[in-house]
Design a protein around this motif. Structure first.
Motif, PDB file in Angstrom:
ATOM      1  N   HIS A  83       0.847  -1.194   0.000  1.00 52.05           N
ATOM      2  CA  HIS A  83       0.000   0.000   0.000  1.00 52.05           C
ATOM      3  C   HIS A  83       0.882   1.242   0.000  1.00 52.05           C
ATOM      4  O   HIS A  83       2.089   1.171   0.305  1.00 52.05           O
ATOM      5  CB  HIS A  83      -0.947   0.006   1.205  1.00 52.05           C
ATOM      6  N   LYS A  84       0.302   2.345  -0.339  1.00 55.60           N
ATOM      7  CA  LYS A  84       1.054   3.596  -0.387  1.00 55.60           C
ATOM      8  C   LYS A  84       1.634   3.911   0.987  1.00 55.60           C
ATOM      9  O   LYS A  84       0.933   3.888   1.993  1.00 55.60           O
ATOM     10  CB  LYS A  84       0.137   4.737  -0.843  1.00 55.60           C
ATOM     11  N   GLY A  85       2.950   4.172   1.036  1.00 55.89           N
ATOM     12  CA  GLY A  85       3.627   4.479   2.285  1.00 55.89           C
ATOM     13  C   GLY A  85       4.242   3.286   2.970  1.00 55.89           C
ATOM     14  O   GLY A  85       4.943   3.444   3.976  1.00 55.89           O
ATOM     15  N   GLN A  86       4.013   2.073   2.424  1.00 54.17           N
ATOM     16  CA  GLN A  86       4.590   0.876   3.045  1.00 54.17           C
ATOM     17  C   GLN A  86       6.086   0.808   2.757  1.00 54.17           C
ATOM     18  O   GLN A  86       6.547   1.112   1.664  1.00 54.17           O
ATOM     19  CB  GLN A  86       3.888  -0.377   2.511  1.00 54.17           C
ATOM     20  N   VAL A  87       6.867   0.370   3.773  1.00 50.01           N
ATOM     21  CA  VAL A  87       8.325   0.298   3.639  1.00 50.01           C
ATOM     22  C   VAL A  87       8.705  -0.803   2.650  1.00 50.01           C
ATOM     23  O   VAL A  87       8.218  -1.940   2.736  1.00 50.01           O
ATOM     24  CB  VAL A  87       8.989   0.027   5.002  1.00 50.01           C
ATOM     25  N   THR A 184      14.540   5.448   4.772  1.00 53.22           N
ATOM     26  CA  THR A 184      13.464   4.453   4.713  1.00 53.22           C
ATOM     27  C   THR A 184      12.709   4.680   3.410  1.00 53.22           C
ATOM     28  O   THR A 184      12.049   5.710   3.239  1.00 53.22           O
ATOM     29  CB  THR A 184      12.512   4.587   5.909  1.00 53.22           C
ATOM     30  N   VAL A 185      12.798   3.744   2.477  1.00 55.58           N
ATOM     31  CA  VAL A 185      12.185   3.899   1.150  1.00 55.58           C
ATOM     32  C   VAL A 185      10.828   3.203   1.153  1.00 55.58           C
ATOM     33  O   VAL A 185      10.726   2.014   1.474  1.00 55.58           O
ATOM     34  CB  VAL A 185      13.094   3.307   0.059  1.00 55.58           C
ATOM     35  N   VAL A 186       9.792   3.965   0.783  1.00 54.17           N
ATOM     36  CA  VAL A 186       8.422   3.459   0.845  1.00 54.17           C
ATOM     37  C   VAL A 186       7.799   3.450  -0.551  1.00 54.17           C
ATOM     38  O   VAL A 186       8.284   4.087  -1.482  1.00 54.17           O
ATOM     39  CB  VAL A 186       7.563   4.306   1.805  1.00 54.17           C
ATOM     40  N   SER A 187       6.689   2.718  -0.671  1.00 51.47           N
ATOM     41  CA  SER A 187       5.981   2.641  -1.950  1.00 51.47           C
ATOM     42  C   SER A 187       5.154   3.913  -2.159  1.00 51.47           C
ATOM     43  O   SER A 187       4.430   4.340  -1.257  1.00 51.47           O
ATOM     44  CB  SER A 187       5.056   1.426  -1.986  1.00 51.47           C
TER      45      SER A 187
END
Length: 376
Positions: A83-87, A184-187
């Motif tokens: 989901h948007k914001g997931q690591v 921390t790179v997120v979707s």
């Protein structure tokens, strides 16, 4: 005796011949070819363009880190729904953390200097006010008053410098905080992880794609159309789309029509959005589309089977006085099971639909059924 026998034989032969000449020869009944016919009529004919295109994801995002660093760990794998914001993965953050602590300390120092400058301004203002009263009453000299006035101006300047230093320290902290967070790179979207191009311990930078996330709730198919039909295709139009790989037909929606042609192909790109709640339509599959390109109204139409084609020439057989007559025609738009007859026929003429390949010019036919009417 022999002469008598010959005479009797001759008489018998003559009798047989005379008997045969007195009867008519049997008539041969002409064979009628059974056919099915229809009367040509006017109607509306929808224009459509059958074409194919490759399915692409609704969104295809190559995720790249905003800062350079060494990968500490990757927390997703190919095929995972995110989901948007997931690591997606984490960079080593020691340097960023130290820089953040230093920036926080710098902001604390700047704020302390600001508080001191604010207090210094208050003291300078009080001293100035008191000196002015004394100077007005001639209790102090002019030089003493000017000294108090200079101290007020200096305090005001110090306050402005301290305020600017606080803003500078806050901006530095914000940048350092962003760098720390960017470790921390997120979707950026809801979707499915399609590719991972990085392993723990590898160095990455903002110029290198590390993870690919595709959106699968909706997919798209892109096709190219020619200039003579592009104006008839409108955004929002519903389009039947068939995906042979999964034997499925869905209703797509025209998402966009390119306002200009591709210089290389001279074609206009059209994107059609497809619903994909089950996720069974995959990017890379081939789709067949039936794009509506307008309607011809009040034209002569016939079933496709009624029209014969030989060497690029089109003919039909009509029925006149019980006989088949071959007529050359010109055809226009074809839609479904119907085709437009642009010239060669008139409304109301009887045309052979079934059996037209078994008849020839002038051959008598028997209409066993008139399509749309009663059998004969």
């Amino acid at each position: 005796m022999k002469k008598l026998i010959n005479t009797v034989s001759l008489l018998l032969l003559l009798a047989v011949v005379m008997t045969g000449c007195g009867k008519e020869a049997p008539k041969v009944e002409e064979k009628l070819v059974p056919v099915e016919t229809t009367k040509i009529s006017t109607g509306d004919l929808s224009h459509s363009l059958n074409t194919t295109g490759e399915i692409i994801a609704g969104a295809d995002v190559n995720v790249m880190p905003k800062v350079s660093g060494r990968v500490q760990n990757v927390v997703v794998k190919v095929g995972d729904k995110v989901h948007k914001g997931q690591v997606l993965f984490q960079l080593e953050g020691n340097d960023a953390q130290n820089a953040l602590a230093q920036a926080e300390a710098g902001l604390d120092l700047a704020q302390a200097n600001l508080e001191r400058a604010q207090q210094g301004l208050k003291d300078a203002q009080i001293n100035f006010d008191r000196s002015k009263e004394l100077y007005d009453s001639q209790a102090i000299s002019k030089s003493q008053f000017e000294q108090a006035e200079s101290g007020l101006v200096s305090a005001q300047t110090n306050l402005k410098v301290s305020e600017a230093q606080v803003k500078q320290a806050q901006a530095s902290l914000n940048t350092t905080q962003d760098n720390y967070n960017n470790a921390t790179v997120v979707s950026p979207i809801n979707g499915v992880v399609a590719a991972i191009n990085v392993d723990p311990g590898a160095m990455v930078s903002p110029q290198v794609s590390t993870v690919t996330v595709v959106q699968m709730d909706t997919t798209k198919v892109k096709v190219n159309v020619s200039e003579n039909v592009v104006d008839s295709i409108k955004a929002g139009t519903k389009v039947p789309v068939t995906v042979n790989a999964i034997n499925k037909t869905v209703t797509g929606t025209v998402l966009s029509v390119a306002p200009k042609a591709d210089p290389a192909t001279r074609a206009f790109a059209v994107e059609v959005q497809l619903p994909n709640e089950k996720g069974d339509i995959k990017p890379g599959m081939v789709a067949r589309l039936n794009l509506s390109t307008g309607t011809s109204t009040g034209v002569l139409v016939l079933p496709i089977d009624a029209v014969l084609e030989r060497d690029g020439q089109y003919t039909v057989f009509i029925v006149e006085d019980g006989k088949a007559k071959e007529v050359s025609v010109k055809v226009g738009t074809t839609s479904g099971e119907l085709t437009e007859i642009s010239s060669g026929l008139k409304e109301g003429q009887t045309v052979i639909v079934t059996g037209n390949r078994l008849v020839s010019e002038g051959q008598k036919v028997k209409v066993v059924k008139e399509l749309g009417g009663a059998s004969k």
